[in-house]
Design a protein around this motif. Structure first.
Motif: not given
Length: 340
Positions: A23-27
């Motif tokens: 999620y952090e990577i995509l964000k």
């Protein structure tokens, strides 16, 4: 009652960690795209090897594309990211954290976005988006909105959707002429008014001034007119600052900064400096909203990002009781740790 995510954490914590990491990577890709692996690794505080492996996985899943310019989200990636937001909110237990922070602050309400703006600036944008939704949910019976300056309030205005509320007047909560014009209350008031198709009035005055100049300006009819509107506001959108940090930004003298340290100044809002006990230990001579008037404001929306703002929020005394806070996870967790 425990959520099913709590059970997943107990039996397969690695799954939760993977979901949060991706999620952090995509964000981050969403915010910085197109972005290279090295920059992404720096933003995430991960090694390039880990980021490279995760990018390969996300690309094979059809969630990102790797171009010559850098990594970007696919349409499916954007869709997944939007759906993941609510899941991550539950995984992190932010609903429980919200309830605890609301009780600690004795606030009117609290809204929390995942992350910590001290670690990643994209979180400020998330605060802006959420705060704009909160404002829109309350705006129907509002006639006058006052706004302060600052980066977080700017994010609220920048991310406010275009809409039409022609009867609403937007005003700056205080004067401000100086550097970083794009973050000043005048600029933000005008920009928000344009976003909502409303009207605005401005205060073309210095942020701080000596008492003689203040007493002269305060008598002017055109300034009195704007001040009456400011002090009649139904809604105040304001940022919350660290006292010493704000004193330096406002270019207070080094002697005054040392005095603020001596008296234990911790938090600052629209020119008032508070200590740990919520007492006002100093206030600048400024034309704008007065503290004694804010108890009459129907909706106080306080926005802040970054865990270093936690103590500043705690220092606001009884003001907290009438405020709806839109903050990040970093602040919320720090508030809880400080109050243990």
């Amino acid at each position: 009652m425990e959520s099913y995510f709590e059970y997943i954490k107990k039996i397969a914590p690695e799954i939760v960690e993977i979901v949060e990491k991706r999620y952090e990577i995509l964000k981050n890709i969403s915010y910085y795209q197109p972005v290279g692996r090295r920059v992404l690794a720096e933003k995430l505080n991960l090694t390039e090897r880990i980021v490279r492996n995760e990018i390969d996985i996300l690309r094979n899943l059809g969630l990102i594309n790797v171009t010559e310019s850098g990594t970007i989200l696919t349409n499916e990636g954007k869709d997944i990211l939007e759906k993941l937001s609510n899941i991550v909110y539950d995984i992190k237990g932010l609903e429980d954290i919200k309830a605890k922070v609301k009780e600690i602050l004795k606030a009117k309400d609290v809204y929390i976005v995942p992350g910590d703006a001290d670690l990643n600036p994209y979180v400020l944008k998330e605060i802006g988006i959420l705060a704009s939704k909160v404002i829109l949910s309350l705006i129907e019976d509002v006639k006058i909105i006052a706004v302060t300056g600052g980066q977080t309030v700017k994010e609220v205005v920048d991310n406010f959707p275009a809409c039409s509320f022609k009867d609403i007047l937007v005003v700056p909560a205080r004067g401000g002429i100086g550097q970083e014009v794009e973050k000043q209350a005048n600029t933000l008031a005008a920009n928000l008014a344009k976003k909502i198709n409303g009207s605005y009035k401005l205060l073309h005055l210095p942020d701080t001034m000596d008492e003689e100049v203040y007493n002269l300006l305060i008598k002017k009819e055109e300034i009195q007119e704007v001040l009456n509107d400011i002090n009649s506001a139904d809604m105040l959108v304001f940022g919350i600052g660290n006292a010493i940090e704000m004193a330096k930004r406002r270019k207070l003298s080094q002697d005054m900064i040392e005095k603020l340290k001596e008296v234990g100044a911790i938090g600052e809002i629209f020119g008032y400096y508070f200590d740990k006990a919520g007492r006002i230990v100093y206030s600048t001579t400024t034309i704008g909203i007065k503290l004694e008037k804010i108890k009459n404001i129907k909706y106080m929306i306080g926005v802040a990002g970054g865990s270093h703002k936690a103590e500043a929020i705690l220092s606001l005394g009884e003001i907290k009781n009438n405020t709806i806070f839109v903050i990040d996870e970093g602040i919320a967790k720090k508030i809880m740790s400080l109050e243990k």
